[in-house]
Enzyme design. Structure first.
Site, mmCIF file in Angstrom:
data_model
loop_
_atom_site.group_PDB
_atom_site.id
_atom_site.type_symbol
_atom_site.label_atom_id
_atom_site.label_comp_id
_atom_site.label_asym_id
_atom_site.label_seq_id
_atom_site.Cartn_x
_atom_site.Cartn_y
_atom_site.Cartn_z
ATOM 1 N N ALA A 1 16.337 126.605 77.155
ATOM 2 C CA ALA A 1 17.412 125.629 77.386
ATOM 3 C C ALA A 1 17.397 124.952 75.930
ATOM 4 C CB ALA A 1 17.012 125.059 78.531
ATOM 5 N N ASP B 1 14.931 115.838 80.382
ATOM 6 C CA ASP B 1 14.360 117.086 80.462
ATOM 7 C C ASP B 1 13.119 117.271 81.843
ATOM 8 O OD1 ASP B 1 13.014 119.666 79.648
ATOM 9 O OD2 ASP B 1 11.541 118.897 78.692
ATOM 10 N N CYS C 1 5.368 122.901 66.723
ATOM 11 C CA CYS C 1 4.723 123.874 66.630
ATOM 12 C C CYS C 1 3.278 123.801 65.942
ATOM 13 C CB CYS C 1 5.308 125.276 66.215
ATOM 14 S SG CYS C 1 6.769 125.717 67.056
ATOM 15 N N HIS C 2 3.278 122.917 65.095
ATOM 16 C CA HIS C 2 2.134 122.823 63.939
ATOM 17 C C HIS C 2 1.374 121.323 64.083
ATOM 18 C CE1 HIS C 2 3.118 126.374 61.782
ATOM 19 N NE2 HIS C 2 4.539 126.124 61.694
#
Length: 703
Positions: A200, A327, A637-638
């Protein structure tokens, strides 16, 4: 090996077990509808995600109990081939365990000895890892009629032979050119495999599908949000309800980002009302004003949907957050239970979704019975029991000013399974408290394939604490961020006991007839608590975070407890931890019994890589631009231990190597695709400038 165990079962429940055994010549994976409906009477096995169709994650087994759990020890461990997040709940059928691991791989294991019987690798395209919002995890398989079913991160549904692991069929369930993934576990109902999808945040349209378990043919599909009206009906089970009323709850050009509403986790079959219950996710983008011009309820976002399992036809819905904008999802585990409320027996759904309220819902018609906060929340005054709608705090929609909202999009409860014990009457919720400051992103632009929120995430707003310095505000937020294991009474709607954590992420729970609750934690400890009062009775420490849902089963008269260990997921990629500054080790299956004799070898000490250094100089403008791009594209992600820490990456010291990775995508098979569709080479260089500058700052702070 399965024949002897089935023979014992036949003696106890002749017709059901005989029916199950006749479905497959090998005896492996011998499950049919009759056996699943009778799973409550089969405590030795763990036949589906929540053990039974009711998804209570409760086992009546009591050989391991509050009196002897101190003697629990490791029976065996099986190491996996990756250090990515492990979130699966194993399935155990007649002495064989079936489980999935990261990258959608599947294993079959002798549940008593740990012998690996077979392995299956779906050969997922590694570049699809970039479309997995929250790591390349997989939450489990389904077993039916001698077959094992798994959804893959590249959007396929695969059927395997339960005896050999050989592929029987493989179907693509999504448009693979779009950023869809599958991380959730399928369910099987009446010979139909039910599967949803994820994506999504990245710009997709959600739906749930049913496939024939024998052939892999599509039986029906239900879209959870409407499509582009110009395209006309979908030819799907959802067409009628969108024509009747649901389509009118949307405004603007919502279809350009798909609308969201993915069905990425909870799917439950309610046999008593012959209905499939589907938990629907958040909107795409998150921000209601960016998604639907701030108008309409946006059905069926953040809803529980009841569908006909044979046709997919709509039966009823309950929407938790009309016009969802934070969310908040309704994809969290749904549990079926029979409760006595106000002196009357009620058949209910129990759910603790992201928004922080615990819902008790009538399964017959989806009407709300009660809803109370199970953790701190500041977006609603209450849930109106007459209308079922929240009475919102207007400022929480962050339309005119930033708002520090709790829970944030991480949720008060995420995918981590909760459990319900009919023995204690309590629900055991792995809850979280992670506030976040939301502001309306008035400059929002669509980036299909990357995160789309329509939200600007800010430093905490002013006015929070005395003195009101940036440091004081950050300390305030840090103090608020924590987790809690909550033992919740769903009838009285109150906490009975709880255990605080210094970190937000909490592992899934298991409740047993031995008056025990098992739970893992991200620091690598597996705990057993007294289910009645929360007293810790036993723990086992190792060096792999435990987030998955535990199970228990019995083979040849011996009760076992099993759990997957392997820290990852969104927190593993996006947040630092004091206990894991290095890349995590490979995940493991850990299995325990009374009197187990296995030992784990300690991992060799390993220091994190040094911060990257460079003699280059960059302008303040470059660094500021790089920070903005880093926060927009990289930090998700990091910023944790799972993926490479860019501040410690030698690639950042080499401009050519950096461009080759970021813009040319030479590491695409590792999930690091080219970012050329979203940024240009100058912006990529600015990110490198920020990384080098921030590495220097962190090195100085730690000296």
């Amino acid at each position: 090996m399965g024949i002897t165990r089935l023979a014992i079962m036949i003696a106890a429940t002749a017709t059901l077990a005989l029916s199950a055994c006749s479905d497959t010549e090998s005896g492996f994976g011998a499950i049919d509808e009759a056996r699943m409906l009778a799973a409550d009477d089969d405590p030795d096995n763990w036949l589906s995600q929540g053990r039974t169709y009711g998804e209570q994650r409760f086992s009546p087994l009591a050989d391991i109990n509050a009196d002897n759990v101190g003697d629990l020890s490791l029976a065996y461990a099986v190491e996996f081939d990756t250090n990515r997040g492990q979130e699966a709940t194993p399935i155990v059928v007649d002495g064989t365990m079936y489980l999935s691991t990261a990258w959608s791989k599947v294993m079959a294991i002798n549940a008593a000895t740990g012998e690996v019987l077979w392995r299956y690798d779906p050969q997922v395209d590694g570049s699809k890892g970039a479309h997995a919002c929250c790591d390349v995890v997989n939450r489990g398989v389904a077993v039916w009629d001698g077959k094992v079913f798994v959804g893959t991160v590249d959007g396929r549904l695969v059927a395997l032979d339960a005896a050999t692991g050989d592929e029987i069929w493989d179907v693509v369930t999504v448009n693979q050119q779009q950023p869809y993934t599958i991380t959730g576990a399928p369910r099987v109902v009446r010979g139909k495999v039910i599967i949803g999808n994820s994506g999504a945040e990245l710009g997709v349209r959600g739906y749930v599908s049913a496939y024939d378990a024998d052939s892999g043919d599509l039986v029906w599909r239900f879209y959870t949000v409407p499509g582009n009206p110009a395209d006309g009906p979908d030819g799907a089970a959802s067409d009628a309800v969108f024509e009747q009323f649901a389509g009118d709850t949307w405004s603007g050009e919502y279809w350009e980002m798909g609308g969201g509403g993915t069905v990425w986790d909870s799917i439950v079959y309610d046999a008593e009302f012959d209905q499939l219950l589907i938990g629907v996710g958040n909107g795409s983008p998150w921000n209601y004003r960016a998604r639907s011009d701030g108008e309409g309820d946006n059905l069926f976002l953040t809803s529980i949907l009841a569908l006909d399992p044979d046709t997919g036809a709509y039966k009823w819905h309950y929407q938790q957050n009309p016009g969802e904008t934070w969310d908040y999802t309704a994809t969290q585990q749904m549990t079926l239970a029979d409760l006595t409320i106000d002196g009357q027996p009620r058949k209910v759904i129990l759910q603790a979704p992201k928004n922080g309220f615990f819902y008790v819902i009538d399964r017959a018609d989806g009407k709300l019975i009660s809803a109370e906060p199970y953790t701190q929340q500041n977006w609603a005054e209450r849930i109106d029991l007459e209308t079922g709608r929240p009475v919102e705090i207007p400022a929480a929609r962050y339309a005119d000013a930033p708002y520090l909202v709790t829970p944030s999009g991480l949720g008060a409860h995420a995918w981590h399974p909760m459990s319900y014990s009919p023995q204690t009457g309590l629900v055991y919720i792995p809850s979280m408290q992670v506030p976040s400051a939301y502001a309306d992103d008035v400059n929002y632009k669509r980036n299909i394939g990357r995160w789309n929120t329509g939200v600007t995430f800010l430093a905490p707003p002013e006015g929070l604490v005395p003195g009101d310095t940036p440091e004081a505000r950050r300390a305030f937020i840090t103090a608020m961020t924590k987790g809690r294991l909550v033992a919740w009474d769903p009838v009285a709607q109150r906490e009975v006991w709880g255990i605080d954590r210094d970190w937000p992420w909490n592992g899934g729970t298991l409740a047993t007839g031995g008056n025990l609750v098992f739970q893992g934690t991200p620091d690598g400890v597996f705990h057993a608590y007294d289910a009645r009062d929360g007293k810790e009775l036993w723990s086992f420490g190792q060096e792999r975070g435990i987030m998955a849902g535990p199970i228990t089963y019995r083979v040849d008269g011996v009760q076992y407890v099993a759990v997957l260990a392997g820290y990852g997921g969104s927190m593993g990629m996006a947040s630092q931890t004091d206990w894991m500054r290095r890349p995590p080790p490979n995940g493991m299956l850990l299995v325990f019994r009374i009197g187990g004799t296995a030992k784990l070898e300690p991992l060799p000490p390993q220091e994190p890589a040094p911060y990257v250094t460079s003699t280059e100089s960059f302008t303040a403008q470059q660094i500021a631009e790089g920070q903005a791009q880093y926060l927009g594209y990289c930090t998700i992600c990091h910023n944790g231990p799972v993926n490479p820490n860019l501040m410690r990456s030698a690639v950042a010291a080499d401009p050519a190597a950096w461009q080759a990775v970021v813009m040319e995508g030479i590491l695409a098979q590792n999930g690091m695709v080219s970012f050329a569709p979203w940024i240009d080479a100058t912006q990529a260089e600015a990110i490198r400038a920020y990384v080098i500058s921030e590495a220097a700052n962190r090195r100085e702070q730690e000296q």
